[in-house]
Design an enzyme around this catalytic site. Sequence first.
Site, mmCIF file in Angstrom:
data_model
loop_
_atom_site.group_PDB
_atom_site.id
_atom_site.type_symbol
_atom_site.label_atom_id
_atom_site.label_comp_id
_atom_site.label_asym_id
_atom_site.label_seq_id
_atom_site.Cartn_x
_atom_site.Cartn_y
_atom_site.Cartn_z
ATOM 1 N N TYR A 121 2.084 -8.574 -39.007
ATOM 2 C CA TYR A 121 1.839 -7.604 -37.918
ATOM 3 C C TYR A 121 0.773 -6.626 -38.407
ATOM 4 O O TYR A 121 1.036 -5.800 -39.274
ATOM 5 C CB TYR A 121 3.159 -6.905 -37.571
ATOM 6 C CG TYR A 121 3.095 -5.828 -36.493
ATOM 7 C CD1 TYR A 121 1.984 -5.654 -35.676
ATOM 8 C CD2 TYR A 121 4.183 -4.991 -36.273
ATOM 9 C CE1 TYR A 121 1.957 -4.667 -34.698
ATOM 10 C CE2 TYR A 121 4.167 -3.998 -35.295
ATOM 11 C CZ TYR A 121 3.043 -3.843 -34.520
ATOM 12 O OH TYR A 121 3.011 -2.860 -33.557
ATOM 13 N N THR A 131 7.066 -0.641 -30.312
ATOM 14 C CA THR A 131 7.581 -0.305 -28.987
ATOM 15 C C THR A 131 9.100 -0.132 -29.007
ATOM 16 O O THR A 131 9.651 0.649 -28.233
ATOM 17 C CB THR A 131 7.195 -1.418 -27.983
ATOM 18 O OG1 THR A 131 5.774 -1.559 -28.004
ATOM 19 C CG2 THR A 131 7.666 -1.124 -26.588
ATOM 20 N N LYS A 153 -0.016 -10.977 -35.550
ATOM 21 C CA LYS A 153 -0.093 -10.136 -34.348
ATOM 22 C C LYS A 153 -1.197 -9.151 -34.653
ATOM 23 O O LYS A 153 -1.066 -8.298 -35.540
ATOM 24 C CB LYS A 153 1.240 -9.426 -34.106
ATOM 25 C CG LYS A 153 1.191 -8.301 -33.085
ATOM 26 C CD LYS A 153 2.613 -7.848 -32.799
ATOM 27 C CE LYS A 153 2.819 -6.517 -32.109
ATOM 28 N NZ LYS A 153 1.771 -5.844 -31.406
HETATM 29 O O1 MN9 Z 1 2.313 -3.648 -29.793
HETATM 30 C C1 MN9 Z 1 1.547 -2.086 -28.255
HETATM 31 N N1 MN9 Z 1 1.239 -1.078 -29.193
HETATM 32 C C2 MN9 Z 1 1.971 0.021 -29.321
HETATM 33 C C3 MN9 Z 1 1.560 -3.389 -28.943
HETATM 34 O O2 MN9 Z 1 2.871 0.309 -28.573
HETATM 35 C C4 MN9 Z 1 1.601 0.924 -30.436
HETATM 36 C C5 MN9 Z 1 0.592 -2.216 -27.092
HETATM 37 O O3 MN9 Z 1 1.200 -3.094 -26.199
HETATM 38 C C6 MN9 Z 1 0.260 -0.903 -26.395
HETATM 39 O O4 MN9 Z 1 1.429 -0.187 -26.157
HETATM 40 C C7 MN9 Z 1 -0.447 -1.129 -25.059
HETATM 41 C C8 MN9 Z 1 -0.817 0.183 -24.379
HETATM 42 O O5 MN9 Z 1 -1.804 0.862 -25.102
HETATM 43 O O6 MN9 Z 1 -1.562 -1.910 -25.246
#
Ligand code: MN9
Length: 294
Positions: free
Chosen positions: A137, A49, A165
């Site tokens: 992760y 993110t 995670k």
């Molecule tokens: O790290 C996030 N994954 C990504 C966790 O951004 C690739 C999730 O929080 C997702 O953004 C979220 C929405 O699909 O679940």
Amino acid sequence: MNKSLKGVIAALLIPFDKNGKLNIEALKKFINYNIEVSGVDGLYVNGSTGEAFLLSNEERKLILKIVSEECKGRVFLIAQVGGLNVYEAMEQAKLAEELGYDAISAVTPFYYKFTFEQILDYYTVIKNSCNLPLIAYYIPILSGVNFDMESFDKLFKIKDLIGVKFTATDLYTLERIKANHPDKLVYYGFDEQELAASIYNIDGYIGSTFNVNANKAKKLHKAVKEGKNLEALNLQKEINDFIDIVLKNGLYAILKEIIRQHYNLEEVYCRLPMTQSIIKYKDKAKEIKDKFLK
Ligand code: MN9
């Protein structure tokens, strides 16, 4: 401060300017928004993110520094140091320790098809570069790296590798991890399936949407703990109505725009090759905020 490393943790969004340069003043506001408005228990810094795999070592280190200085011990901090350059990962891990981070995390190394033995070496080397505990992760959908249960068993033998995670939809493996390794911290990484993951008594959630919507996620977790399943189901429905519209409007872009509007900041952007401009989401961000984030 909650130092348990448990709870709802935002994978911190990072604001850039039009040229892809880090916007430091906006970043400070993003950190405060997470803590004061959204209500996170902790921050996961330089994850997917945070667009970390698009950033240089120097930029990632600068972000680690700004976050710890701005956070001032209000919530716990996890530094995601992983990537393809192990030497840079070690530098970031050392810096995280100096800055007072509570843990490091590292994505499974991707792109080259590393053997599992190589992946174990990667984690061991990163772990040994500092004195912080390490959280693996696991995100097969983006990394292309899949572990079976036997691999998780071996991974957890690494000293001071305290948890994972887990960003995958395979809830069977999630349940087995928690059942076979009750002493490990397990974080779920898909915000839209928090309720299902909660049933397995996991320790927390790390996700992008918690930058703006952590309080509701905390309520959901509490409802599950208290056995209030219907209430938890309703909360997941509300959360997913929000996530549906966020996913249709450029996930990170719309989340950044929501925070930008709160402080009336100058324009913030994502970094190429992400769709850079988020101006087109202005009206949508306002609509989403009014409807879901009161
Ligand atoms: O790290 C996030 N994954 C990504 C966790 O951004 C690739 C999730 O929080 C997702 O953004 C979220 C929405 O699909 O679940």
